[in-house]
Motif scaffolding. Structure first.
Motif, PDB file in Angstrom:
ATOM      1  N   GLY A 177       0.764  -1.297  -0.068  1.00  0.00           N
ATOM      2  CA  GLY A 177       0.006   0.152   0.070  1.00  0.00           C
ATOM      3  C   GLY A 177       0.893   1.460  -0.042  1.00  0.00           C
ATOM      4  N   GLU A 231       1.094   4.076  -3.073  1.00  0.00           N
ATOM      5  CA  GLU A 231       0.836   5.425  -2.961  1.00  0.00           C
ATOM      6  C   GLU A 231       1.904   6.334  -3.197  1.00  0.00           C
ATOM      7  OE1 GLU A 231      -2.018   7.106  -2.191  1.00  0.00           O
ATOM      8  OE2 GLU A 231      -3.256   4.996  -1.854  1.00  0.00           O
ATOM      9  N   ASN A 248      -3.365   1.008   6.583  1.00  0.00           N
ATOM     10  CA  ASN A 248      -4.232   0.106   5.984  1.00  0.00           C
ATOM     11  C   ASN A 248      -5.375  -0.346   6.898  1.00  0.00           C
ATOM     12  OD1 ASN A 248      -3.635  -2.395   3.596  1.00  0.00           O
ATOM     13  ND2 ASN A 248      -4.258  -3.314   5.554  1.00  0.00           N
ATOM     14  N   SER A 258      -6.105   3.891   3.679  1.00  0.00           N
ATOM     15  CA  SER A 258      -6.231   2.926   2.485  1.00  0.00           C
ATOM     16  C   SER A 258      -6.902   1.882   2.802  1.00  0.00           C
ATOM     17  CB  SER A 258      -4.782   2.759   1.885  1.00  0.00           C
ATOM     18  OG  SER A 258      -4.683   2.045   0.780  1.00  0.00           O
ATOM     19  N   SER A 282      -7.313   7.360   0.187  1.00  0.00           N
ATOM     20  CA  SER A 282      -6.367   7.148  -0.916  1.00  0.00           C
ATOM     21  C   SER A 282      -7.211   7.248  -1.986  1.00  0.00           C
ATOM     22  CB  SER A 282      -6.029   5.421  -0.929  1.00  0.00           C
ATOM     23  OG  SER A 282      -5.348   4.969  -2.020  1.00  0.00           O
ATOM     24  N   PRO A 292      -5.413  -1.209  -4.454  1.00  0.00           N
ATOM     25  CA  PRO A 292      -3.939  -0.537  -3.953  1.00  0.00           C
ATOM     26  C   PRO A 292      -2.838  -1.902  -3.653  1.00  0.00           C
ATOM     27  CG  PRO A 292      -5.588  -0.034  -2.175  1.00  0.00           C
ATOM     28  CD  PRO A 292      -6.429  -0.738  -3.177  1.00  0.00           C
TER      29      PRO A 292
END
Length: 409
Positions: A194, A198, A214, A336, A372, A378
């Motif tokens: 993740g 990003e 997360n 996210s 996100s 992701p």
């Protein structure tokens, strides 16, 4: 750990390609200005990427009073990358071109009782085979397969050291996958996946210091410090979901009590709902996804139970995130994964308010808290980036051009 000149060169290669992906086509001069690297260094790195067929020359642009500048762009057709997201209930696989456009997707359900390593590997192999077939590409074009697997992972040995939901201990996952998949394999966990997604393509791009929280069945934090992924000395950094937020609180799967995860992971949110309204129609006792999506609909409809459950969840989450703000002083915190995506901006708004009650004013003023922008997977994109970084880090340095001696007079 001291960085070698090779590490620095690899990091520079990542940065140059990130900039080209963000602003393609672009010139070497623009890349030097954007990255802070010298024009000579950028020219060498671009040359390496052209040799790899990751970039292509796409013409020229006029420059003020000088020679036209050559432009380069990502060569989308120069290779393919595969990202694998292994989760507790599914295996999701995506195949990307080099511009990180999705060319094919496949998903396999992981049903209760199918969590033996060999069974999970079978699902991965089937889904990888499916996306390669769907995309109709030659196997030689696949530069690598990145695999995101829950829990603690030794990326150097490819061992899944501990996956609590499946009670995995020291599973040689990379070796098992190699028996079925012929492409180069790169293994790590969703926190790193993740964060990389990003950093390369999302809300952390261009940020030197960021935290990617997360929020799924499990909870953790991917850390970007000093412009790169921070792994810690044993690839264990980011296990923030197992920090204590309530003394003597709920029992966590890690064996401790009161961990952040037990209040803001999907099972914890279900428990928040059950404690508030045991008979709620939003509660689907055997289905995390259905429960979270029902709460999301309830928030839109301003159902008082849904509003209170999300607000209570945000209180715990805000207290935990405030600690990250105070300790790490990041530029951005990104919420996210699938729980954050489902609950969306209403959750983010509640979290911002909760963080403001706990974080110190100075670091909080420098920190943005955002959802996100990467959806829907992701972890797949980040896992594919494991493979992209693996391909870039294996490049040997170009030999500098020989300098011709000046003729003697």
């Amino acid at each position: 750990m001291k960085r070698t000149s090779r590490d620095i060169r690899t990091a520079n290669r990542y940065e140059v390609l990130r900039q080209i992906i963000a602003a393609s086509p672009t010139s070497r001069q623009e890349l030097a200005a954007a990255t802070g690297l010298s024009l000579a260094t950028v020219a060498t790195l671009v040359g390496e990427l052209l040799d790899l067929r990751m970039l292509t020359e796409v013409g020229f642009e006029d420059s003020a009073g000088g020679r036209p500048r050559g432009l380069v762009a990502v060569n989308a057709a120069g290779g393919a990358l595969i990202g694998v997201d292994i989760a507790e209930t599914y295996v999701h696989v995506e195949l990307f071109d080099l511009a990180l456009n999705v060319l094919a997707r496949a998903e396999e359900d992981v049903r209760p009782g199918e969590s033996l390593p060999e069974q999970v590997v079978g699902h991965v192999a089937a889904a990888v085979g499916s996306v390669v077939m769907q995309a109709g590409i030659e196997g030689a074009r696949v530069l690598g397969v990145g695999v995101s697997v829950p829990g603690q992972v030794d990326r150097a040995t490819g061992i899944a050291e501990y996956a609590p939901n499946w009670d995995w201990h020291d599973v040689p996952l990379l070796d098992l996958l190699t028996e079925h998949i012929a492409y180069p394999l790169y293994l790590d966990n969703p926190l790193r996946a993740g964060a990389l997604a990003e950093l390369w393509f999302g809300a952390a791009r261009g940020r030197g210091n960021a935290v990617v929280v997360n929020l799924g069945t499990g909870v953790g934090a991917g850390l970007i410090l000093g412009g790169g992924l921070h792994r810690g000395v044993s690839n264990s950094a980011g296990e923030w979901g197992h920090t204590t937020v309530v003394l003597d609180g709920r029992l966590c799967r890690c064996g401790n009590q009161g961990c952040v995860e037990t209040y803001v992971g999907a099972p914890g949110i279900m428990l928040n709902l059950r404690e508030l309204s045991p008979d709620s129609l939003m509660l689907h006792p055997e289905d995390q996804t259905a429960t979270i999506h029902a709460l999301a609909r309830g928030m839109v409809e301003q159902d008082p139970v849904a509003v209170k459950v999300v607000r209570d969840t945000a209180r715990y989450l805000g207290a935990g995130i405030a600690t990250l703000v105070n300790i790490l002083n990041p530029e951005v915190i990104v919420l996210s994964s699938w729980v954050a995506a489902a609950l969306g901006e209403p959750l983010v708004a509640e979290v911002r308010e909760a963080v403001a009650r706990h974080a110190l004013p100075r670091p909080l003023a420098a920190t943005e808290i955002v959802l996100s922008p990467i959806s829907p997977a992701p972890a797949c994109l980040g896992a594919a980036t494991f493979a992209l970084e693996g391909a870039l880090s294996s490049v040997t340095q170009r030999s500098p051009r020989p300098i011709r001696p000046m003729p003697l007079k």
